[in-house]
Write a protein that holds these residues in place. Structure first.
Motif, PDB file in Angstrom:
ATOM      1  N   PHE A 157      -7.418   9.353  31.615  1.00 55.55           N
ATOM      2  CA  PHE A 157      -7.805   9.608  32.271  1.00 55.55           C
ATOM      3  C   PHE A 157      -9.134   9.732  31.346  1.00 55.55           C
ATOM      4  CE2 PHE A 157      -7.636   9.469  36.656  1.00 55.55           C
ATOM      5  CZ  PHE A 157      -6.115   9.234  36.520  1.00 55.55           C
ATOM      6  N   ALA A 158     -10.511   9.887  31.126  1.00 54.63           N
ATOM      7  CA  ALA A 158     -11.735  10.332  31.137  1.00 54.63           C
ATOM      8  C   ALA A 158     -12.000  11.613  31.111  1.00 54.63           C
ATOM      9  CB  ALA A 158     -12.681   9.221  31.799  1.00 54.63           C
ATOM     10  N   THR A 159     -12.026  11.991  31.964  1.00 56.71           N
ATOM     11  CA  THR A 159     -11.731  13.610  32.308  1.00 56.71           C
ATOM     12  C   THR A 159     -10.868  14.678  31.378  1.00 56.71           C
ATOM     13  OG1 THR A 159     -10.089  13.148  34.451  1.00 56.71           O
ATOM     14  CG2 THR A 159     -12.168  13.947  34.468  1.00 56.71           C
ATOM     15  N   ASN A 160      -9.883  13.924  30.416  1.00 55.54           N
ATOM     16  CA  ASN A 160      -9.496  14.694  29.848  1.00 55.54           C
ATOM     17  C   ASN A 160      -9.978  14.296  27.801  1.00 55.54           C
ATOM     18  OD1 ASN A 160      -7.367  16.057  31.092  1.00 55.54           O
ATOM     19  ND2 ASN A 160      -6.250  14.084  31.764  1.00 55.54           N
TER      20      ASN A 160
ATOM     21  N   VAL B 130       5.906  32.124  34.428  1.00 54.57           N
ATOM     22  CA  VAL B 130       5.017  32.612  35.360  1.00 54.57           C
ATOM     23  C   VAL B 130       3.976  33.723  35.228  1.00 54.57           C
ATOM     24  CG1 VAL B 130       5.375  32.544  37.537  1.00 54.57           C
ATOM     25  CG2 VAL B 130       6.410  31.141  36.841  1.00 54.57           C
ATOM     26  N   ALA B 131       4.313  34.300  35.186  1.00 52.63           N
ATOM     27  CA  ALA B 131       3.193  35.576  34.986  1.00 52.63           C
ATOM     28  C   ALA B 131       2.185  35.434  33.554  1.00 52.63           C
ATOM     29  CB  ALA B 131       3.554  36.584  34.486  1.00 52.63           C
ATOM     30  N   GLN B 132       2.679  34.886  32.424  1.00 52.50           N
ATOM     31  CA  GLN B 132       1.542  34.657  31.640  1.00 52.50           C
ATOM     32  C   GLN B 132       0.391  33.410  32.118  1.00 52.50           C
ATOM     33  OE1 GLN B 132       4.673  33.596  28.391  1.00 52.50           O
ATOM     34  NE2 GLN B 132       4.478  35.761  27.941  1.00 52.50           N
ATOM     35  N   LEU B 133       1.488  32.424  32.487  1.00 54.25           N
ATOM     36  CA  LEU B 133       0.326  31.626  32.759  1.00 54.25           C
ATOM     37  C   LEU B 133      -0.236  31.299  34.214  1.00 54.25           C
ATOM     38  CD1 LEU B 133       2.853  28.772  32.446  1.00 54.25           C
ATOM     39  CD2 LEU B 133       1.828  28.969  31.417  1.00 54.25           C
ATOM     40  N   ILE B 134       0.429  32.825  34.963  1.00 52.47           N
ATOM     41  CA  ILE B 134      -0.722  33.220  36.030  1.00 52.47           C
ATOM     42  C   ILE B 134      -2.104  33.360  35.777  1.00 52.47           C
ATOM     43  CG2 ILE B 134      -1.381  34.893  37.761  1.00 52.47           C
ATOM     44  CD1 ILE B 134       1.459  34.159  39.259  1.00 52.47           C
ATOM     45  N   VAL B 135      -1.699  34.158  34.500  1.00 53.65           N
ATOM     46  CA  VAL B 135      -2.811  34.945  34.036  1.00 53.65           C
ATOM     47  C   VAL B 135      -3.715  33.468  33.515  1.00 53.65           C
ATOM     48  CG1 VAL B 135      -3.676  36.260  31.759  1.00 53.65           C
ATOM     49  CG2 VAL B 135      -1.845  37.216  33.069  1.00 53.65           C
ATOM     50  N   LYS B 136      -3.104  32.993  32.545  1.00 49.73           N
ATOM     51  CA  LYS B 136      -4.036  31.605  32.273  1.00 49.73           C
ATOM     52  C   LYS B 136      -4.396  30.616  33.555  1.00 49.73           C
ATOM     53  CE  LYS B 136      -2.680  28.252  28.198  1.00 49.73           C
ATOM     54  NZ  LYS B 136      -1.768  27.294  27.988  1.00 49.73           N
ATOM     55  N   LEU B 137      -4.682  30.610  34.566  1.00 51.88           N
ATOM     56  CA  LEU B 137      -5.143  30.166  35.706  1.00 51.88           C
ATOM     57  C   LEU B 137      -6.270  30.926  36.255  1.00 51.88           C
ATOM     58  CD1 LEU B 137      -1.928  29.311  37.974  1.00 51.88           C
ATOM     59  CD2 LEU B 137      -2.989  27.536  37.135  1.00 51.88           C
TER      60      LEU B 137
ATOM     61  N   PRO C  14     -11.568  25.140  32.616  1.00 53.91           N
ATOM     62  CA  PRO C  14     -10.407  24.120  33.418  1.00 53.91           C
ATOM     63  C   PRO C  14      -9.763  23.286  31.990  1.00 53.91           C
ATOM     64  CG  PRO C  14     -12.839  23.811  33.750  1.00 53.91           C
ATOM     65  CD  PRO C  14     -13.332  24.738  32.834  1.00 53.91           C
ATOM     66  N   LYS C  15      -9.862  23.644  31.485  1.00 58.84           N
ATOM     67  CA  LYS C  15      -8.641  23.141  30.365  1.00 58.84           C
ATOM     68  C   LYS C  15      -7.375  24.149  29.858  1.00 58.84           C
ATOM     69  CE  LYS C  15      -8.131  20.507  25.811  1.00 58.84           C
ATOM     70  NZ  LYS C  15      -6.283  21.573  25.574  1.00 58.84           N
ATOM     71  N   GLN C  16      -7.595  25.034  30.023  1.00 62.44           N
ATOM     72  CA  GLN C  16      -6.570  26.395  29.929  1.00 62.44           C
ATOM     73  C   GLN C  16      -5.784  26.357  31.607  1.00 62.44           C
ATOM     74  OE1 GLN C  16      -6.462  28.480  27.668  1.00 62.44           O
ATOM     75  NE2 GLN C  16      -7.378  27.121  26.357  1.00 62.44           N
TER      76      GLN C  16
ATOM     77  N   GLY D  78      -6.275  23.188  45.281  1.00 63.55           N
ATOM     78  CA  GLY D  78      -8.096  22.969  46.018  1.00 63.55           C
ATOM     79  C   GLY D  78      -8.987  23.442  44.748  1.00 63.55           C
ATOM     80  N   ASP D  79      -8.530  23.659  43.234  1.00 62.00           N
ATOM     81  CA  ASP D  79      -9.276  24.182  42.236  1.00 62.00           C
ATOM     82  C   ASP D  79     -10.493  23.374  42.476  1.00 62.00           C
ATOM     83  OD1 ASP D  79      -8.471  25.925  39.449  1.00 62.00           O
ATOM     84  OD2 ASP D  79     -10.348  24.611  39.702  1.00 62.00           O
ATOM     85  N   LYS D  80     -11.255  24.038  41.932  1.00 69.10           N
ATOM     86  CA  LYS D  80     -12.560  23.631  41.948  1.00 69.10           C
ATOM     87  C   LYS D  80     -13.007  22.632  40.983  1.00 69.10           C
ATOM     88  CE  LYS D  80     -14.606  27.554  39.139  1.00 69.10           C
ATOM     89  NZ  LYS D  80     -15.189  28.707  38.846  1.00 69.10           N
ATOM     90  N   SER D  81     -12.560  22.492  39.988  1.00 70.39           N
ATOM     91  CA  SER D  81     -12.658  21.659  38.625  1.00 70.39           C
ATOM     92  C   SER D  81     -11.342  20.468  39.050  1.00 70.39           C
ATOM     93  CB  SER D  81     -11.874  22.209  37.249  1.00 70.39           C
ATOM     94  OG  SER D  81     -11.632  20.936  36.830  1.00 70.39           O
TER      95      SER D  81
END
Lengths: 143, 264
Positions: free
Chosen positions: A25-28, B147-154, B159-161, B189-192
């Motif tokens: 995908f282009a987005t990546n 999961v706790a670590q990934l929630i922080v990353k979320l 957006p890449k993170q 529903g993420d904005k990215s």
């Protein structure tokens, strides 16, 4: 991003082991990379798998964006690149000789863009007979 | 008794073949060769040829290709459905477990999400758990910590993170972790768009073909790349047909190509 994703024609592959119409995908960005895992198994009549053989086809008619396949297992790797996008030809067949087990197939490309690819693959024993091969339905990384 | 047939699936114009070989008087093994056939048809044919009544509740609608050879029905079903499948066998009173079971019950609804490997070698096969096997068997505590670590990353602004966190949630946490499902549902529903694409992958990775509703929903996404991802991940004709109506030409093109490939 290319204007058209696809070449005009599509010839059905006769190979049973293939991943069809997969997208980077282009987005990546240009670094978009898909990772697939395939297991080569042993068979009571054909013996152990010796290798995984595979190649890749760039289905998008943008020749400046090369798509490559890397096969990896146990520290051994090989790369095959399709230098002409949008035609029906696959890149050269390549293989990694690493016996039974899980092989990783990595698809990547050189530029930003939505790019469609096909992968053909199969496991073989030392004599070249097709050995049991798992068929993944989803990649382990999808970009 | 031998049986062999080839048929064309009316909905998909798909040529399917199922071959079952079984000679009970010679005490020979059972040979099953399936090419692009539905699991329902395969079980029906196995039942007809062996005489064992096979009960099940929900079946996957995926078309399968497999070769299984074994000296009893139990081993053939394990080959076809995977060894972890919960199956109950009832044998005739006077023959014990040496003979053919009179009835078989495939318990639970896990067949709905089953994927199968193909065996071109024609000797043995097992259920394909490649996707599941990729998930390390962490302890529950290790999963909770990750999961706790990934929630922080979320919660990252990048957006890449967030997309990377979604990918890790999908592939590194046990499949039965409900918290991951809830996180993924919220992240839809993420904005990215990049994150939403990754959430779709994660959902399909964890739910297989049961993700059809979420894929259909994703076809309503305002960003074309998310709708393209839905088509990319779709394995069902229903989703692809819906995408034929999309406002974006690339989405329609990919859907049409995949539909054509399904019908070949």
């Amino acid at each position: 991003m290319v204007l058209s994703l696809f070449s005009a024609g599509y010839a059905a592959s006769v190979a049973a082991h293939d991943l069809k119409f997969k997208l980077l995908f282009a987005t990546n960005g240009a670094g978009a990379t898909d990772v697939w895992e395939v297991s080569c198994l042993s068979s009571s009549t054909l013996g152990d798998s010796a290798r995984l053989v595979a190649n890749i086809k760039d289905f998008s008619p943008d020749d400046s964006n090369f798509i490559s396949l890397v096969i990896y297992k146990d520290g051994k790797a090989v790369t095959s690149t399709d230098l002409v996008g949008g035609n029906d030809a696959y890149s050269p067949l390549v293989s990694v000789n690493a016996g039974n087990g899980v092989y990783t197939m990595i698809a990547n490309h050189t530029r930003v863009g939505n790019q469609v690819y096909f992968i053909e693959y199969h496991c073989e024993n030392a004599a070249g007979d097709h050995t049991p091969t798992t068929v993944p339905t989803t990649p382990v990384q999808d970009q | 008794m031998d049986n062999s047939f080839a048929k064309t699936d009316a909905d998909n114009n798909r040529v399917s073949s199922i071959l079952v070989k079984y000679r009970p008087k010679l005490n020979a093994n059972i040979q099953l060769q399936v090419e692009q056939a539905s699991l329902k048809a395969v079980l029906s044919e196995l039942s007809r040829v062996t005489g064992a009544v096979i009960h099940y509740s929900v079946l996957t609608d995926v078309f399968i290709t497999a070769t299984c050879v074994a000296d009893n029905l139990k081993a053939v079903l394990q080959c076809l459905l995977g060894e972890s499948q919960n199956i109950v066998y009832q044998y005739a009173h006077n023959k014990g477990q040496a003979g053919m079971p009179s009835e078989v019950w495939v318990l639970g609804s896990s067949l709905a999400g089953l994927t199968l490997q193909e065996d071109r070698g024609g000797v043995s096969c097992q259920g394909d758990r490649a996707d599941l096997a990729a998930i390390p068997k962490n302890t529950k505590q290790a999963d909770e910590k990750l999961v706790a670590q990934l929630i922080v990353k979320l919660e990252s602004a990048d957006p890449k993170q967030r997309a990377d966190a979604i990918a890790d949630l999908a592939t590194k946490i046990a499949m039965d972790n409900i918290e991951v499902d809830n996180i993924l549902l919220m992240a839809m529903g993420d904005k990215s768009a990049r994150v939403r694409e990754q959430v779709l992958f994660a959902w399909v990775y964890r739910n297989g073909r049961a993700a059809i509703f979420e894929l259909q929903q994703a076809l309503q996404d305002p960003v074309a790349s998310v709708r393209l991802k839905a088509v990319d991940l779709a394995q069902d004709a229903a989703v692809l047909r819906l995408a034929l109506l999309d406002g974006d030409a690339l989405v329609r093109q990919l859907a049409e190509m995949k539909l054509n490939a399904l019908n070949k």
